[in-house]
Structures are given as structure tokens and as C-alpha cells.
Design a protein around this motif. Structure first.
Motif, short mmCIF file in Angstrom:
data_model
loop_
_atom_site.label_atom_id
_atom_site.label_comp_id
_atom_site.label_asym_id
_atom_site.label_seq_id
_atom_site.Cartn_x
_atom_site.Cartn_y
_atom_site.Cartn_z
N UNK A 102 0.80 -1.22 0.00
CA UNK A 102 0.00 0.00 0.00
C UNK A 102 0.83 1.28 0.00
N UNK A 103 0.40 2.20 -0.83
CA UNK A 103 1.01 3.51 -1.03
C UNK A 103 2.38 3.43 -1.69
N UNK A 104 2.77 2.24 -2.17
CA UNK A 104 4.12 2.10 -2.72
C UNK A 104 4.17 1.31 -4.04
N UNK A 105 3.77 0.06 -4.03
CA UNK A 105 3.93 -0.80 -5.21
C UNK A 105 2.66 -1.61 -5.49
N UNK A 106 2.28 -1.61 -6.76
CA UNK A 106 1.19 -2.46 -7.24
C UNK A 106 1.69 -3.09 -8.53
N UNK A 107 1.58 -4.40 -8.64
CA UNK A 107 2.00 -5.07 -9.87
C UNK A 107 1.08 -6.26 -10.13
N UNK A 108 0.78 -6.48 -11.41
CA UNK A 108 -0.03 -7.63 -11.78
C UNK A 108 0.59 -8.32 -12.99
N UNK A 109 0.23 -9.59 -13.11
CA UNK A 109 0.67 -10.39 -14.24
C UNK A 109 -0.55 -10.80 -15.04
N UNK A 110 -0.43 -10.73 -16.34
CA UNK A 110 -1.50 -11.13 -17.26
C UNK A 110 -0.91 -12.16 -18.21
N UNK A 111 -1.62 -13.27 -18.39
CA UNK A 111 -1.11 -14.33 -19.26
C UNK A 111 -2.17 -14.82 -20.22
N UNK A 112 -1.78 -14.94 -21.47
CA UNK A 112 -2.54 -15.62 -22.52
C UNK A 112 -1.52 -16.44 -23.29
N UNK A 113 -1.97 -17.34 -24.14
CA UNK A 113 -1.02 -18.10 -24.95
C UNK A 113 -0.19 -17.16 -25.83
N UNK A 114 -0.82 -16.13 -26.36
CA UNK A 114 -0.16 -15.24 -27.32
C UNK A 114 0.70 -14.15 -26.69
N UNK A 115 0.42 -13.79 -25.42
CA UNK A 115 1.14 -12.68 -24.79
C UNK A 115 1.09 -12.83 -23.27
N UNK A 116 2.20 -12.51 -22.64
CA UNK A 116 2.30 -12.51 -21.18
C UNK A 116 2.90 -11.16 -20.78
N UNK A 117 2.33 -10.55 -19.76
CA UNK A 117 2.83 -9.24 -19.35
C UNK A 117 2.90 -9.09 -17.85
N UNK A 118 3.82 -8.25 -17.41
CA UNK A 118 3.96 -7.90 -16.00
C UNK A 118 3.95 -6.38 -15.93
N UNK A 119 2.94 -5.82 -15.27
CA UNK A 119 2.74 -4.37 -15.20
C UNK A 119 2.96 -3.91 -13.77
N UNK A 120 3.85 -2.93 -13.59
CA UNK A 120 4.21 -2.42 -12.27
C UNK A 120 3.86 -0.94 -12.15
N UNK A 121 3.32 -0.58 -10.99
CA UNK A 121 3.12 0.82 -10.61
C UNK A 121 3.98 1.05 -9.37
N UNK A 122 4.73 2.14 -9.38
CA UNK A 122 5.61 2.44 -8.26
C UNK A 122 5.37 3.89 -7.84
N UNK A 123 5.04 4.13 -6.58
CA UNK A 123 4.80 5.47 -6.06
C UNK A 123 5.97 5.88 -5.18
N UNK A 124 6.61 6.97 -5.56
CA UNK A 124 7.81 7.44 -4.86
C UNK A 124 7.53 8.85 -4.32
N UNK A 125 7.43 9.00 -2.99
CA UNK A 125 7.16 10.33 -2.43
C UNK A 125 8.26 11.33 -2.78
N UNK A 126 7.85 12.57 -3.06
CA UNK A 126 8.78 13.66 -3.32
C UNK A 126 8.43 14.80 -2.36
N UNK A 127 9.20 15.88 -2.42
CA UNK A 127 8.92 17.03 -1.55
C UNK A 127 7.57 17.67 -1.84
N UNK A 128 7.14 17.60 -3.11
CA UNK A 128 5.89 18.27 -3.50
C UNK A 128 4.77 17.31 -3.87
N UNK A 129 4.98 16.02 -3.72
CA UNK A 129 3.93 15.07 -4.10
C UNK A 129 4.48 13.67 -4.27
#
Length: 185
Positions: free
Chosen positions: A109-136
Motif C-alpha cells: 500500500x502507497x508504494x507498489x502495485x503489480x499484476x501479471x497477465x497471461x494468454x497463450x499469445x502474450x504474457x505481461x507484468x505491469x508495475x506501478x511504483x509510487x515514490x514520495x517527493x517534496x511536492x507530491x
């Protein structure tokens, strides 16, 4: 050399044109999805003037994605009582014209979200990464893909996924930075 052997070479080679952005976020790629060996890879990022605590609930509310992101359609959960993405949740959705079942593989929570999607024709791994900064928050999204369809995508639609992820980030930014109505300054 004819065009046909050149296409076969491109289809069989791993993605080698990724940007130098791979090391800018501490993404833990699972076996088989290392961007330097993946058939197709995209990396996008944006700075949002909102905290991870503001962005996170928007991001994990997958059922609402079609309301604000044109690349997601018909989102539903495998377990009907789910209202948002959680650790180990499975969801169905349509993106880039294909129907997928995706499984959440990382959920911090508030940091990393990732999912994997698989089909015979295509497989993917999608990552979201939230990195706090001084302004957001700096929000990174990256995706590594394998399979014959990923190889075709690399040749015939090399910019489509990157553009869709840019739209996703821009729309996320609009929602997260939207002033809360009813509050006086």
C-alpha cells in the motif's frame, strides 16, 4: 535480404531498445520479465502534486478505471465481493482490444502495485511504483511483455502502449490533483 527473414529476426530477438529509465525505480522484475530480455518493454513516469495516500485509492479502484482511462474496459473481479485491488486478487478486463485475467503479484500500500497477465499469445507484468517527493509523488509505470503477440506489437505498434500509459498517468494526475469540493481555502 528479403523482408521476411528480417521480420523473423525481429520477432525472435528480445527487446533491446529500452530507455535508460529501467534503473530509475527499484522495480523487482520476476523471472521471465527482465526488461533487457523481454520481447517488449515500456516505461512511463509522471510527477503528481498529491501524496501517495491520495493516489493509491484511485489506482487500486480498478472498477472505476473505465470511467477515467480509455484503455480499460469491462473490469470485474474474479471474486464478486471485491471492490478494489488487493494482494492476490484476480481481475478480468479488456485492454488494447484483448480480454485478460490479471493476478495481483505485488501489493505494498502507497508504494507498489503489480499484476501479471497471461494468454497463450502474450504474457505481461505491469508495475506501478509510487515514490514520495517534496511536492507530491513520482509515479512510475512499467510493463514487460513476452510472447509472439508482444513481438508483433514491437514491430507494428511500438508506441501504442507507451501512449496509453501516458494517458493513464495524465488522467491519474488530474484525478489526484483535483481540488476537493466544499472546502474553503
Amino acid at each position: 535480404m528479403t523482408k521476411f527473414p528480417l521480420i523473423l529476426i525481429l520477432l525472435s530477438s528480445p527487446f533491446t531498445g529500452f530507455s535508460q529509465n529501467i534503473d530509475k525505480a527499484p522495480i523487482r522484475w520476476p523471472a521471465g520479465y527482465d526488461p533487457s530480455k523481454a520481447r517488449f518493454y515500456v516505461y512511463n513516469e509522471i510527477t503528481i502534486e498529491a501524496s501517495p495516500e491520495t493516489i493509491w485509492p484511485i489506482l487500486i479502484n480498478a472498477l472505476a478505471w473505465p470511467d477515467w482511462y480509455k484503455g480499460a474496459k469491462d473490469v470485474s473481479f474474479k471474486t464478486s465481493d471485491r471492490k478494489a485491488l488487493e494482494k492476490d486478487s484476480s481481475f478480468f478486463w479488456k485492454t488494447m482490444g484483448l480480454r485478460f485475467e490479471s493476478m495481483v503479484r505485488e501489493f505494498e500500500p502507497m508504494k507498489v502495485l503489480a499484476w501479471e497477465s497471461k494468454k497463450k499469445s502474450i504474457q505481461g507484468y505491469h508495475v506501478w511504483y509510487l515514490i514520495p517527493t517534496e511536492t507530491g509523488t513520482r509515479v512510475v509505470t512499467a510493463e514487460a511483455q513476452n510472447g509472439w503477440l508482444a513481438s508483433i506489437e514491437k514491430i507494428f505498434q511500438p508506441k501504442k502502449l507507451r501512449k496509453l500509459h501516458d494517458i493513464w498517468l495524465q488522467e491519474l494526475k488530474k484525478l489526484a490533483e483535483k481540488p476537493i469540493s466544499g472546502l474553503k481555502s
